[in-house]
Design a protein around this motif. Sequence first.
Motif: not given
Length: 272
Positions: A127-153
Amino acid sequence: MRQSRDQPEQAGVVLPVDPSETPGPSGAADPSDPAYERAFAAFLAHTDQKRQMWAHLESIVADLPRHDVLIDAGAGEGGTTAWLSGSFRRTIAVEPNSVLRKRLHMVCPTATVLPSRILETTPDARGDLVLNSHVLYYIPRPEWPAVLARLASWISRRGELIVVLQNPDSSAMGMVRHLTGHRFDLTSAAEEFITGDAGGRWVVRVETSPARVRAPDLETATTIAEFILGITPVEAHPERAAVSEYVQEHFVAADGSYTIDCTQDFLRLRRP
């Protein structure tokens, strides 16, 4: 076709009733519950949050060197996805919720829709723009680093990841913290991401954009407050009477209206 930024989505009319007449949690967290539609409509009708977010995103999109692929991770009902898609050749939307996905298909009929969670998804394009808007609330906090890494990939070589969340110091998030015990802090997640980026592969910063809710009466303000509280697990949701009491104590203005600060944070991540 891009929607007008001044008309983000159609909102229904919310009829005032006494908040005390509706005991118990509202169901505003469940898209399949009729209360969700009512609460979402009230929120959209009385906030500038989405307009402010779109204005901020518009400036980011304008500076992108390429506009080939948009990836919206957690596209929801598709309002923002549809608005942004007019600036990109192709749109990929990730949305695991079946109820929201039906609405997403209606407003974004040309998008490629992936019905899976972020950590289980591998788009077939960067993606030239990868957007994740008001979603992390619904993901367990311990998973946030893995989610950010996946999105960054998923970012293309000169693309950018944008993660949007409400600012933890806003009055809306103060209410969430007080009534449910939950805190959502995007800046702390960004700091963790930078700490884990030993190779210096990413440039990360957080920007803030003011936004607010203005509601004309206690019933509408309580309904909107319940919608905001819906970002927490259902077992944490307070009784409606407790929400109404908090709203009356903390958000009432001198003219009898109600104002809730819902300022947003924008985490921006790109390669150096």
